[in-house]
Design a protein around this motif. Sequence first.
Motif, PDB file in Angstrom:
ATOM      1  N   GLN A 610       6.701   7.336  -2.437  1.00  0.00           N
ATOM      2  CA  GLN A 610       7.404   6.287  -1.716  1.00  0.00           C
ATOM      3  C   GLN A 610       5.097   5.817  -1.150  1.00  0.00           C
ATOM      4  O   GLN A 610       4.487   6.752  -1.315  1.00  0.00           O
ATOM      5  CB  GLN A 610       7.595   6.810   0.231  1.00  0.00           C
ATOM      6  N   TRP A 611       4.892   4.254  -1.770  1.00  0.00           N
ATOM      7  CA  TRP A 611       3.499   4.192  -1.162  1.00  0.00           C
ATOM      8  C   TRP A 611       3.513   2.945  -0.669  1.00  0.00           C
ATOM      9  O   TRP A 611       4.470   2.332   0.231  1.00  0.00           O
ATOM     10  CB  TRP A 611       3.469   4.145  -3.086  1.00  0.00           C
ATOM     11  N   VAL A 612       1.799   2.931   0.172  1.00  0.00           N
ATOM     12  CA  VAL A 612       1.893   1.180  -0.013  1.00  0.00           C
ATOM     13  C   VAL A 612       0.611   0.917  -0.493  1.00  0.00           C
ATOM     14  O   VAL A 612      -0.529   2.028  -1.261  1.00  0.00           O
ATOM     15  CB  VAL A 612       1.276   1.929   1.906  1.00  0.00           C
ATOM     16  N   ALA A 613       0.452  -0.503  -0.427  1.00  0.00           N
ATOM     17  CA  ALA A 613      -0.543  -0.925  -1.002  1.00  0.00           C
ATOM     18  C   ALA A 613      -1.566  -1.834  -0.197  1.00  0.00           C
ATOM     19  O   ALA A 613      -0.802  -2.431   0.626  1.00  0.00           O
ATOM     20  CB  ALA A 613       0.240  -2.136  -2.648  1.00  0.00           C
ATOM     21  N   LEU A 614      -2.634  -1.882  -0.482  1.00  0.00           N
ATOM     22  CA  LEU A 614      -3.564  -2.448   0.675  1.00  0.00           C
ATOM     23  C   LEU A 614      -4.757  -2.846  -0.598  1.00  0.00           C
ATOM     24  O   LEU A 614      -5.365  -2.295  -1.678  1.00  0.00           O
ATOM     25  CB  LEU A 614      -3.887  -1.370   1.445  1.00  0.00           C
ATOM     26  N   TRP A 667       5.638   1.799   5.747  1.00  0.00           N
ATOM     27  CA  TRP A 667       5.624   0.486   6.915  1.00  0.00           C
ATOM     28  C   TRP A 667       5.379   0.809   7.749  1.00  0.00           C
ATOM     29  O   TRP A 667       4.000  -0.033   8.059  1.00  0.00           O
ATOM     30  CB  TRP A 667       7.688   0.441   7.511  1.00  0.00           C
ATOM     31  N   ASP A 668       4.317   1.998   8.623  1.00  0.00           N
ATOM     32  CA  ASP A 668       3.432   2.065   9.738  1.00  0.00           C
ATOM     33  C   ASP A 668       2.123   1.974   9.287  1.00  0.00           C
ATOM     34  O   ASP A 668       0.917   1.150   9.665  1.00  0.00           O
ATOM     35  CB  ASP A 668       3.190   3.758  10.839  1.00  0.00           C
ATOM     36  N   ALA A 669       1.833   2.221   7.502  1.00  0.00           N
ATOM     37  CA  ALA A 669       0.662   2.174   7.622  1.00  0.00           C
ATOM     38  C   ALA A 669       0.176   0.957   6.722  1.00  0.00           C
ATOM     39  O   ALA A 669      -1.063  -0.327   7.366  1.00  0.00           O
ATOM     40  CB  ALA A 669       0.355   2.723   6.162  1.00  0.00           C
ATOM     41  N   ALA A 670       1.447  -0.524   6.436  1.00  0.00           N
ATOM     42  CA  ALA A 670       1.304  -1.569   6.116  1.00  0.00           C
ATOM     43  C   ALA A 670       1.036  -2.374   7.435  1.00  0.00           C
ATOM     44  O   ALA A 670       0.161  -3.331   8.122  1.00  0.00           O
ATOM     45  CB  ALA A 670       2.487  -2.167   5.501  1.00  0.00           C
ATOM     46  N   ASN A 681       0.996  -4.386   2.520  1.00  0.00           N
ATOM     47  CA  ASN A 681       2.134  -4.060   2.045  1.00  0.00           C
ATOM     48  C   ASN A 681       2.629  -2.841   2.002  1.00  0.00           C
ATOM     49  O   ASN A 681       2.648  -2.053   0.943  1.00  0.00           O
ATOM     50  CB  ASN A 681       3.151  -5.070   2.064  1.00  0.00           C
ATOM     51  N   ALA A 682       4.094  -2.233   2.059  1.00  0.00           N
ATOM     52  CA  ALA A 682       4.877  -1.192   1.632  1.00  0.00           C
ATOM     53  C   ALA A 682       5.225  -1.629   0.046  1.00  0.00           C
ATOM     54  O   ALA A 682       5.751  -2.610  -0.193  1.00  0.00           O
ATOM     55  CB  ALA A 682       6.625  -0.540   2.314  1.00  0.00           C
ATOM     56  N   VAL A 683       5.462  -0.671  -0.541  1.00  0.00           N
ATOM     57  CA  VAL A 683       5.550  -0.311  -2.034  1.00  0.00           C
ATOM     58  C   VAL A 683       6.994  -0.874  -1.744  1.00  0.00           C
ATOM     59  O   VAL A 683       7.759   0.203  -1.912  1.00  0.00           O
ATOM     60  CB  VAL A 683       5.550   0.319  -3.093  1.00  0.00           C
ATOM     61  N   GLU A 684       8.083  -2.104  -2.230  1.00  0.00           N
ATOM     62  CA  GLU A 684       9.174  -2.128  -1.642  1.00  0.00           C
ATOM     63  C   GLU A 684      10.141  -2.069  -3.168  1.00  0.00           C
ATOM     64  O   GLU A 684      10.145  -2.322  -4.139  1.00  0.00           O
ATOM     65  CB  GLU A 684       9.297  -3.216  -1.064  1.00  0.00           C
TER      66      GLU A 684
END
Length: 765
Positions: A610-614, A667-670, A681-684
């Motif tokens: 699970q990842w977040v992109a920013l 989702w929280d991080a994004a 955004n969340a890496v969906e």
Amino acid sequence: MVEPPGGNPIRHLAPFVDDERSADGSYQHLYFNVNKRSIVLDWRSDDGLARLGSLVESADILIETNQPGEFPVDEVRAKNPRLIVVSATPYGKRGPKSSWRATDLTATAAGGLLQVSGERADPPVHGAAFPGHTMTGLTIASSAMTALHGRDRTPGQPGCQIDISMQEATSFQVVQTSNPNIWRWREEAPYRPALSQVIQCADGRWMGCNISPNKLPEFIAMLEEAGVEHHLDPENWEVIHRGDRAAWQYLENPLQDLARDLAAVWPRQKLLERLWACGTPAMPTLSFSEFEETEHYPTSGQFTHIDTPNVGKELSYSRSPLDPVQSPLEMRPAPSLGEHNDAPLPPLTGGHDVGTEGQASFPDMPLTGIRVLDLTWVAAGPLTTRLMANFGADVIKVESSGDRMDPVRVQPIKGEFHFDLPDLFNEVNTGKKSVTIDLANEQGKKLLRELVAHCDVLVNNYSAGSLARMGFPWEELRQINPGLILVHLPGVGGDSPWRPLRTLGNLLKAAAGMNFLMGYKHQPPRGMGVAYPDFTSPHVGVTAILSALRAREETGEGREIELSQLSATVALLGSQWMQFDQLGRDLPRPGNRDANMCPHGVFPSQGDDQWVALALESDDQWPAFARLIGCSDWADRVDLRTLAGRKATEDEIESAIGKWSAPLTKWDAAEQMQAAGIAANAVEDLRDMMDLDEHFRDHYQRVEQPSHPGFGIWIDGAPWEFAHLERRVLDRSPMLGEHNEEVLSGLLGKSQEQIAELVAAGVVG
């Protein structure tokens, strides 16, 4: 190009020619702004808005990419009711994320592309050459031409506003790899490396191939000649269909594993030549520096050198993907800032003189009245004609019910075969009609010629020259229908020695140089996990077709167009090619870092894979960002308030972000980042897009085939919408031969007795 006083932001994007930062020296500006004019004004001021209004009065199309609500669309359209406004925003004008920010990285995370690109052992990796912006730009082109066609055929020529979501435009790339039915039917969410298989040969070079079961005898002969052990049976063609594989897994089979073993024995050129000789799709995976060593690029006419006075150099430009549809144009270098402020606009030619009396509203189906004969298969060609069918064109898909059936009609569904159910077929053929005609039969060929007489457009994506070899050369077709637009979408076109080769999208992107422009040095040059040209080429195709139809109205004549998918893909890498040509060496593979933003990356979050992109787009975002990730002392550090300072500390910053993001859900991080005004955004993955992302809630649509009532098939919605209409509901794809009688009787005027005779003779399936 209407620019703010400081210039279009693209002018300020690194890298620059000779590393000299200037408003005219950005490679991206130099490539993407060829043949444009530059006018500087601030539309946020009264004077600037008045000047913009005067420009709008004579315009057909206005393209804007501001956040929703920022640009005065209604005020501008009031100056010209004929105006088509194309608004491309991160998440569209509708929905819960419409105010969110996005960059290319975060859009590819939101659109499902990032999750299927890279290696499973590493974080998802950003695609080459800005795939989110590229898909959005191509969507702008095809949607604007669609609207222009509809406007000019409606009394009073009413304009409209087109709503493009960068997230949804980007997701168009994953309709095969992450087809919605993979989740609904199998509860699988595709992941890396997906459709990005490459193999390394004995000489260290890379290539890709797709070994198909119908070439088993030839492949077995190669294995035995090379001394590769195997347990294949020439009669066991089902080897590729073990289990109920989803599209994203189709390269995971024993044949591909053995191809890897064979490559370890033979050098690349030998293996390619042997595979080509037996008709197997295969292409080299090339870096730019390898282009000159190939048979194709030195003679392809792909690149041309043009004197560029603004930087005092001759630069290498890639040809336009639309070159084959237009008269040769002089390529003018990108303009200097405000170069045309005081220059009069040149007069325009063409257009339509339609009065305003009895003005109607913009049509719901702007392509109504165009009839398309569809001889396409697999993805690139069918998606081209699907985009036209979805907006009103009458598309007649000519299919075989025998040995030459569309390969994506013969995929197993839950372990069984049924021609009407395969997921990719239903995805790429929505809204069409199906007729089954044996084109190997002379009577079948006669039927096709009869259909040609009633159609505006004929599209095929066979290998170059195949249509003529089948008995339908352009010279004959134009005699039947002088106004016909004949469009070829081969993998490779022109006079290339690669012209006869069978290709696939994932092989073409590798041969275009794309794979070596992304990823990490320690990774194989896989490229993105999608068959990229299969999803860029349809937009190029639609733009070309509608351009040709527009020209036909001036001349009354049709034309033959060959749009090489390889050439069009290379054209999308133009700024990177220009930089390579100047440096004389391959560009370093960037991973997830970006020359113009820091931080810019993909970071771990709570859960497995699970990842977040920013991405931090500007220096003034830094203080809020630093405080958000728990590094308040960094907010006041002078060195970190500049991009150069943050680049010098990039490892440390990324480590801090990872510690902050890891305990949070993606989702929280994004959401926290977006609340602070920072693109994220969340890496969906596919499950996220279908079940969790509320912004995608209405994007996927459920249809049923009458042959299987109650069996739901899920398809992606259209990649753009008209702002004044509700979200478009798409018609299902046709069952095999469903419209035989309708087309043969209604269009060609055949009697029931004649149709029965054609069926009895095997001409019609």
